[in-house]
Design an enzyme around this catalytic site. Sequence first.
Site, mmCIF file in Angstrom:
data_model
loop_
_atom_site.group_PDB
_atom_site.id
_atom_site.type_symbol
_atom_site.label_atom_id
_atom_site.label_comp_id
_atom_site.label_asym_id
_atom_site.label_seq_id
_atom_site.Cartn_x
_atom_site.Cartn_y
_atom_site.Cartn_z
ATOM 1 C CG HIS A 58 55.024 4.964 -30.434
ATOM 2 N ND1 HIS A 58 54.849 5.267 -29.104
ATOM 3 C CD2 HIS A 58 53.780 4.876 -30.965
ATOM 4 C CE1 HIS A 58 53.542 5.347 -28.831
ATOM 5 N NE2 HIS A 58 52.875 5.130 -29.949
ATOM 6 C CG LEU A 59 60.841 8.923 -33.170
ATOM 7 C CD1 LEU A 59 61.562 10.270 -33.116
ATOM 8 C CD2 LEU A 59 60.956 8.321 -34.563
ATOM 9 N NE ARG A 60 58.529 1.150 -30.250
ATOM 10 C CZ ARG A 60 57.258 1.234 -29.919
ATOM 11 N NH1 ARG A 60 56.852 2.111 -29.022
ATOM 12 N NH2 ARG A 60 56.354 0.429 -30.469
ATOM 13 C CG HIS A 177 46.078 5.152 -25.213
ATOM 14 N ND1 HIS A 177 46.756 4.512 -26.229
ATOM 15 C CD2 HIS A 177 45.371 4.186 -24.578
ATOM 16 C CE1 HIS A 177 46.468 3.213 -26.202
ATOM 17 N NE2 HIS A 177 45.633 2.992 -25.206
ATOM 18 C CG HIS A 230 45.111 5.718 -31.059
ATOM 19 N ND1 HIS A 230 44.285 5.687 -29.955
ATOM 20 C CD2 HIS A 230 46.370 5.522 -30.598
ATOM 21 C CE1 HIS A 230 45.024 5.453 -28.891
ATOM 22 N NE2 HIS A 230 46.288 5.359 -29.231
ATOM 23 C CG ASN A 276 45.951 -0.455 -27.308
ATOM 24 O OD1 ASN A 276 44.725 -0.422 -27.417
ATOM 25 N ND2 ASN A 276 46.576 -0.101 -26.211
ATOM 26 C CG ASP A 303 49.769 4.392 -32.701
ATOM 27 O OD1 ASP A 303 48.832 3.683 -32.253
ATOM 28 O OD2 ASP A 303 50.857 4.523 -32.093
HETATM 29 N N1 LIG Z 1 49.556 1.454 -30.755
HETATM 30 C C1 LIG Z 1 50.099 0.311 -30.390
HETATM 31 O O1 LIG Z 1 49.549 -0.758 -30.693
HETATM 32 N N2 LIG Z 1 51.248 0.291 -29.684
HETATM 33 C C2 LIG Z 1 51.900 1.477 -29.140
HETATM 34 C C3 LIG Z 1 51.380 1.892 -27.783
HETATM 35 C C4 LIG Z 1 49.945 1.631 -27.578
HETATM 36 O O2 LIG Z 1 49.144 2.505 -27.909
HETATM 37 O O3 LIG Z 1 49.642 0.545 -27.076
HETATM 38 C C5 LIG Z 1 53.385 1.213 -28.965
HETATM 39 O O4 LIG Z 1 54.081 2.076 -28.436
HETATM 40 O O5 LIG Z 1 53.837 0.130 -29.395
#
Ligand SMILES: NC(=O)N[C@@H](CC(=O)O)C(=O)O
Length: 428
Positions: A58-60, A177, A230, A276, A303
């Site tokens: 996740h690069l946001r 997911h 995951h 998650n 992740d």
């Molecule tokens: N893996 C995580 O706990 N968070 C992920 C998205 C997600 O899968 O809830 C996120 O983008 O923050």
Amino acid sequence: MSKTLIRGAKVLGGAPQDVLIDGQTIAEVGTGLSAEGAEVVEADGKVLLPGLVDLHTHLREPGREDSETVLTGTRAAASGGYTAVFAMANTFPVADTAGVVEQVYRLGQQHGYCDVQPIGAVTIGLEGRKLAELGAMHESAAGVTVFSDDGKCVDDAVIMRRALEYVKAFGGVVAQHAQEPRLTEGAQMNEGVVSAELGLGGWPAVAEESIIARDVLLAEHVGSRVHICHLSTAGSVEIVRWAKSRGIQVTAEVTPHHLLLTDELVRSYDPVYKVNPPLRTERDVLALREALADGTIDIVATDHAPHPHEDKDCEWAAAAMGMVGLETALSVVQETMVETGLLDWAQVAERMSTKPAEIGRATGHGRPVSAGEPANLTLVDTAYRGAVDPAGFASRSRNTPYEGRELPGRVTHTWLRGKATLVDGKLT
Ligand SMILES: NC(=O)N[C@@H](CC(=O)O)C(=O)O
């Protein structure tokens, strides 16, 4: 054209060899190679692997640049030995159009620390109701092949079936997911003994397993590939193992944190352990390690989920979910899989480079360390052991569950098509 001679490296953990990089390509691999006109990197028995590939980062950016940007995230990737990462679509705006995926793709090219392959959303806005423009994202300059609503589950079976059918046409893959939303309403942690004692809402294993069971059957029905993000439970492993035995085209990933940590850590109420899918039990951890060792689980994916201090430093129920992982992934895999004898370094290269590149169609990555191949490489000091210090992270975020924990191994050098992105542990 610059030349680099990596001298005395244990290629894939084997006997020490010399590797000559000439420009963007590996020119020669052997012993006693000439250093004529080359910069020399004394490997001193460090392990040389193909550059790592992360199928789940996740690069946001766009939208949550306070957590991470493509620049800071790809610097973190290079620090962790990665030469390619797949950027998840749960950005703001969501990466559900050609425009957004191209924006992310170009940012990766511009910064040049590693290749950024955007993942396209399966549904518009990750809402699970209408397919996004899958074809347009595939045809875009970003060439999207992996589609995921990660963070959310594609829980509607008809939508999932349509997505599988659509991407099959161009060899794409849906990365699910697996989280049945109604079974996890209000869930705060793994459902089990600890959640009962703490009085926290449980996230039952069956919420993951029931979706995986459905999706492998849908993939069989459609005749397409499906990738499961995951994996976190022993039951999920059994379902994937069964599906593979039936010849279903399913691949699966496990995160480093699910290979090492359990829900016992939640007793601290430290939100760094909120993630998650949630941390599960020791039995699940051991089943995941065994599955990664025997190939039921194909790859390790981080992740990497950066969050700013204020989104984590609050009471458990309000805290964001997720952990950073790019800069510690290889160390956790060395700790849990190599030092336990479950994987050798050649198999680590399979699980963290070759196979993720194959699933995501990341051409030029995950290739053999041999003459003529692109010089995407990482050099690892596997003899090192030290405490994790997030203050030294390249990531903009510090939400690591390993702060202060001793882990083995550190990446000293990373090369992206011959260009050094990390030298002696420092980013270029
Ligand atoms: N893996 C995580 O706990 N968070 C992920 C998205 C997600 O899968 O809830 C996120 O983008 O923050």
